[in-house]
Motif scaffolding. Structure first.
Motif, PDB file in Angstrom:
ATOM      1  N   PHE A 142       4.824  -1.085   8.380  1.00 17.25           N
ATOM      2  CA  PHE A 142       3.464  -0.862   7.877  1.00 17.25           C
ATOM      3  C   PHE A 142       2.406  -1.733   8.561  1.00 17.25           C
ATOM      4  CE2 PHE A 142       6.536   0.183   4.608  1.00 17.25           C
ATOM      5  CZ  PHE A 142       6.089   1.418   4.162  1.00 17.25           C
ATOM      6  N   LYS A 143       2.790  -2.488   9.597  1.00 16.69           N
ATOM      7  CA  LYS A 143       1.877  -3.494  10.153  1.00 16.69           C
ATOM      8  C   LYS A 143       0.676  -2.892  10.872  1.00 16.69           C
ATOM      9  CE  LYS A 143       4.596  -4.098  14.399  1.00 16.69           C
ATOM     10  NZ  LYS A 143       5.401  -5.065  15.199  1.00 16.69           N
ATOM     11  N   ASP A 144       0.763  -1.641  11.322  1.00 14.53           N
ATOM     12  CA  ASP A 144      -0.330  -1.054  12.091  1.00 14.53           C
ATOM     13  C   ASP A 144      -1.245  -0.152  11.258  1.00 14.53           C
ATOM     14  OD1 ASP A 144       0.517  -2.284  14.454  1.00 14.53           O
ATOM     15  OD2 ASP A 144       1.933  -0.667  14.880  1.00 14.53           O
ATOM     16  N   PHE A 145      -1.029  -0.125   9.946  1.00  9.98           N
ATOM     17  CA  PHE A 145      -1.854   0.719   9.084  1.00  9.98           C
ATOM     18  C   PHE A 145      -2.996  -0.099   8.485  1.00  9.98           C
ATOM     19  CE2 PHE A 145       2.254   2.975   8.908  1.00  9.98           C
ATOM     20  CZ  PHE A 145       1.830   4.240   9.288  1.00  9.98           C
ATOM     21  N   GLU A 146      -4.225   0.336   8.719  1.00 11.60           N
ATOM     22  CA  GLU A 146      -5.384  -0.343   8.143  1.00 11.60           C
ATOM     23  C   GLU A 146      -5.474  -0.042   6.650  1.00 11.60           C
ATOM     24  OE1 GLU A 146     -10.243  -0.586   8.776  1.00 11.60           O
ATOM     25  OE2 GLU A 146      -8.970   0.471  10.229  1.00 11.60           O
ATOM     26  N   GLY A 147      -5.783  -1.072   5.868  1.00 13.53           N
ATOM     27  CA  GLY A 147      -5.897  -0.890   4.425  1.00 13.53           C
ATOM     28  C   GLY A 147      -4.571  -0.869   3.702  1.00 13.53           C
ATOM     29  N   VAL A 148      -3.499  -1.232   4.395  1.00 15.20           N
ATOM     30  CA  VAL A 148      -2.161  -1.290   3.796  1.00 15.20           C
ATOM     31  C   VAL A 148      -1.634  -2.709   4.003  1.00 15.20           C
ATOM     32  CG1 VAL A 148       0.197  -0.399   3.862  1.00 15.20           C
ATOM     33  CG2 VAL A 148      -1.744   1.151   4.273  1.00 15.20           C
ATOM     34  N   HIS A 149      -1.256  -3.350   2.922  1.00 15.19           N
ATOM     35  CA  HIS A 149      -0.730  -4.711   3.006  1.00 15.19           C
ATOM     36  C   HIS A 149       0.727  -4.720   2.567  1.00 15.19           C
ATOM     37  CE1 HIS A 149      -0.484  -9.043   2.850  1.00 15.19           C
ATOM     38  NE2 HIS A 149      -0.028  -8.964   1.611  1.00 15.19           N
ATOM     39  N   ILE A 195      -1.197   0.035  -0.972  1.00 13.04           N
ATOM     40  CA  ILE A 195      -2.005   1.005  -0.238  1.00 13.04           C
ATOM     41  C   ILE A 195      -3.318   1.133  -1.007  1.00 13.04           C
ATOM     42  CG2 ILE A 195      -2.148   3.351   0.700  1.00 13.04           C
ATOM     43  CD1 ILE A 195       1.223   2.123  -0.458  1.00 13.04           C
ATOM     44  N   SER A 196      -4.367   0.541  -0.474  1.00 16.24           N
ATOM     45  CA  SER A 196      -5.618   0.470  -1.222  1.00 16.24           C
ATOM     46  C   SER A 196      -6.285   1.826  -1.312  1.00 16.24           C
ATOM     47  CB  SER A 196      -6.576  -0.536  -0.562  1.00 16.24           C
ATOM     48  OG  SER A 196      -6.879  -0.130   0.754  1.00 16.24           O
ATOM     49  N   GLY A 197      -6.937   2.068  -2.466  1.00 17.55           N
ATOM     50  CA  GLY A 197      -7.676   3.297  -2.682  1.00 17.55           C
ATOM     51  C   GLY A 197      -9.153   3.098  -2.399  1.00 17.55           C
ATOM     52  N   SER A 198      -9.899   4.171  -2.518  1.00 19.76           N
ATOM     53  CA  SER A 198     -11.326   4.115  -2.205  1.00 19.76           C
ATOM     54  C   SER A 198     -12.160   3.521  -3.329  1.00 19.76           C
ATOM     55  CB  SER A 198     -11.842   5.521  -1.891  1.00 19.76           C
ATOM     56  OG  SER A 198     -11.674   6.390  -3.016  1.00 19.76           O
ATOM     57  N   ALA A 231       5.466   5.028   0.168  1.00 18.73           N
ATOM     58  CA  ALA A 231       4.525   4.103   0.794  1.00 18.73           C
ATOM     59  C   ALA A 231       4.161   4.565   2.195  1.00 18.73           C
ATOM     60  CB  ALA A 231       5.127   2.697   0.833  1.00 18.73           C
ATOM     61  N   LEU A 232       5.152   5.019   2.950  1.00 19.45           N
ATOM     62  CA  LEU A 232       4.894   5.467   4.314  1.00 19.45           C
ATOM     63  C   LEU A 232       4.014   6.707   4.334  1.00 19.45           C
ATOM     64  CD1 LEU A 232       5.393   5.098   7.325  1.00 19.45           C
ATOM     65  CD2 LEU A 232       7.537   6.378   7.060  1.00 19.45           C
ATOM     66  N   LYS A 233       4.277   7.661   3.460  1.00 25.91           N
ATOM     67  CA  LYS A 233       3.468   8.875   3.395  1.00 25.91           C
ATOM     68  C   LYS A 233       2.023   8.548   3.021  1.00 25.91           C
ATOM     69  CE  LYS A 233       2.637  13.323   3.255  1.00 25.91           C
ATOM     70  NZ  LYS A 233       2.612  14.140   4.501  1.00 25.91           N
ATOM     71  N   LEU A 234       1.838   7.685   2.036  1.00 30.39           N
ATOM     72  CA  LEU A 234       0.489   7.318   1.612  1.00 30.39           C
ATOM     73  C   LEU A 234      -0.246   6.547   2.707  1.00 30.39           C
ATOM     74  CD1 LEU A 234       1.330   6.304  -2.058  1.00 30.39           C
ATOM     75  CD2 LEU A 234      -0.019   8.292  -1.351  1.00 30.39           C
ATOM     76  N   ALA A 235       0.473   5.690   3.423  1.00 31.42           N
ATOM     77  CA  ALA A 235      -0.142   4.956   4.533  1.00 31.42           C
ATOM     78  C   ALA A 235      -0.571   5.909   5.646  1.00 31.42           C
ATOM     79  CB  ALA A 235       0.833   3.911   5.073  1.00 31.42           C
ATOM     80  N   GLN A 236       0.267   6.884   5.944  1.00 25.85           N
ATOM     81  CA  GLN A 236      -0.069   7.859   6.983  1.00 25.85           C
ATOM     82  C   GLN A 236      -1.232   8.737   6.558  1.00 25.85           C
ATOM     83  OE1 GLN A 236       3.788   9.674   7.381  1.00 25.85           O
ATOM     84  NE2 GLN A 236       4.443   8.256   8.994  1.00 25.85           N
ATOM     85  N   MET A 237      -1.267   9.124   5.304  1.00 23.78           N
ATOM     86  CA  MET A 237      -2.407   9.898   4.794  1.00 23.78           C
ATOM     87  C   MET A 237      -3.702   9.114   4.949  1.00 23.78           C
ATOM     88  SD  MET A 237      -0.668  11.471   1.329  1.00 23.78           S
ATOM     89  CE  MET A 237      -2.255  11.844   0.584  1.00 23.78           C
ATOM     90  N   LYS A 238      -3.646   7.840   4.571  1.00 20.95           N
ATOM     91  CA  LYS A 238      -4.835   6.987   4.666  1.00 20.95           C
ATOM     92  C   LYS A 238      -5.289   6.859   6.115  1.00 20.95           C
ATOM     93  CE  LYS A 238      -6.422   2.353   3.297  1.00 20.95           C
ATOM     94  NZ  LYS A 238      -7.497   2.803   2.386  1.00 20.95           N
ATOM     95  N   GLY A 256      -7.309   5.981  -6.146  1.00 28.30           N
ATOM     96  CA  GLY A 256      -6.682   4.818  -6.754  1.00 28.30           C
ATOM     97  C   GLY A 256      -5.723   4.104  -5.822  1.00 28.30           C
ATOM     98  N   THR A 257      -5.624   2.795  -5.983  1.00 38.10           N
ATOM     99  CA  THR A 257      -4.650   2.002  -5.234  1.00 38.10           C
ATOM    100  C   THR A 257      -3.245   2.308  -5.729  1.00 38.10           C
ATOM    101  OG1 THR A 257      -6.200   0.228  -4.739  1.00 38.10           O
ATOM    102  CG2 THR A 257      -3.869  -0.373  -4.815  1.00 38.10           C
ATOM    103  N   VAL A 258      -2.289   2.293  -4.819  1.00 36.78           N
ATOM    104  CA  VAL A 258      -0.880   2.482  -5.168  1.00 36.78           C
ATOM    105  C   VAL A 258      -0.112   1.243  -4.712  1.00 36.78           C
ATOM    106  CG1 VAL A 258       1.188   3.892  -4.896  1.00 36.78           C
ATOM    107  CG2 VAL A 258      -1.072   4.979  -4.939  1.00 36.78           C
ATOM    108  N   PHE A 259       0.684   0.702  -5.621  1.00 32.79           N
ATOM    109  CA  PHE A 259       1.483  -0.496  -5.355  1.00 32.79           C
ATOM    110  C   PHE A 259       2.956  -0.093  -5.376  1.00 32.79           C
ATOM    111  CE2 PHE A 259       3.767  -4.241  -7.175  1.00 32.79           C
ATOM    112  CZ  PHE A 259       3.575  -5.113  -6.117  1.00 32.79           C
TER     113      PHE A 259
END
Length: 304
Positions: free
Chosen positions: A26-33, A53-56, A95-102, A110-113
């Motif tokens: 997940f290191k290359d996804f912006e807005g994902v910690h 995965i932070s939400g808007s 997590a990976l799907k949500l990061a790719q969507m973002k 909403g944020t997803v943890f």
């Protein structure tokens, strides 16, 4: 989401897998910690992984997705990825799907943890009708570390194959558990289940024993509902990956990618609507009436 499931499986099916390797995904996804924490005990070690995965909208409800398990492997006793890993696979696929969507510009409100733990050489323990996976740390201790932030609802994904009552290949959802109450199954979650699967919903039968502390000496179907013991004021729904026959958690070659994909896709769909406040895990008015009539049962789920 089959691609994300296969990616997660390939990473976890490694005797040297650890939290760092998972977080690197997940290191290359912006807005994902993504972060991990190594926990060592005399019985071994495991890495607690937490991915946000932070939400808007920072004020929107936060959904927690827990990949519940003992370990992703039982080495050296067993060679390869064990059935018990399904919860971790599904959670990481979410997590990976949500990061790719973002990354593509399709950000959720909403944020997803997402959280799980990574142990490739966990111990096993006796259980009827088939052996369970154990863990280097206790279920409660692991969940306290995993659920380190506030969430407004929890989906707990767990392999649920070592029993004689949830007998259907695929996945089931449980009734909502909140403050010691086993509430009715959420109609909104039933709707999402049926859309995702194209079949009638399969509901996991849980009992009062299942929502009590895991180490209290009574029978539990497994640890799927244990998040309710560390977050009693948060609604918890189990997402149980199931089979038609009992399969041991320490069995290898027993992870069914399509079933894991269905469970993960269900969780992602729930995340889409939950952050927008378009679905509910329980009926607030009815729950308040239960509290007025019968009081608070939180003491039943607290293990301390």
């Amino acid at each position: 989401m089959l691609m994300q499931v296969l990616t997660a499986m390939e990473i976890l099916d490694d005797p040297a897998v650890d939290g760092r390797k998972v977080c690197d995904l997940f290191k290359d996804f912006e807005g994902v910690h993504a972060e991990y924490e190594t926990v060592k005990t005399p019985r071994g070690k495991t890495d607690i992984v937490r991915i946000t995965i932070s939400g808007s909208d920072a004020s929107a409800p936060v959904l927690g997705i827990v990949g519940q398990l003992g370990g992703v492997g039982a080495r050296p006793e067993m060679v390869g990825l064990v059935s018990d890993a399904d919860g971790a696979i599904a959670a990481l696929a979410c997590a990976l799907k949500l990061a790719q969507m973002k990354q593509k510009g399709e950000e959720l409100v909403g944020t997803v943890f997402v959280t799980t733990h990574i142990c490739p050489d966990a111990p096993t323990k006796e259980h009827k009708p088939v052996p369970f996976m154990d863990s280097p740390i206790g279920v409660r201790e692991a969940l306290k570390l995993m659920l380190s932030r506030r969430v407004d609802a929890i989906l707990s994904i767990d392999t649920t194959k070592g029993n004689r009552i949830a007998k259907k290949k695929g996945f089931a959802i449980s009734p909502t558990v909140l403050r010691g109450y086993i509430l009715r199954v959420s109609e909104d979650l039933l709707d999402i289940y049926e859309r995702v699967c194209g079949t009638a919903a399969f509901v996991l039968p849980i009992t009062m024993q299942d929502i009590t502390a895991y180490d209290n000496g009574v029978y539990h179907i497994n640890s799927i509902m244990q998040p309710c013991t560390v977050a009693p004021n948060t609604p918890v729904v189990g997402v149980a990956i199931t089979t038609e026959v009992p399969v041991a958690g320490c069995a290898t070659g027993a992870s069914h990618e399509v079933d894991i994909e269905l469970a993960a896709r269900f969780c992602v769909e729930v995340a889409k609507y939950f952050g927008r406040r378009q679905i509910k895990f329980y009926d607030e008015a009815e729950f308040e009436r239960l509290l007025r009539l019968y009081g608070d049962f939180t003491r039943l789920v607290m293990g301390e």
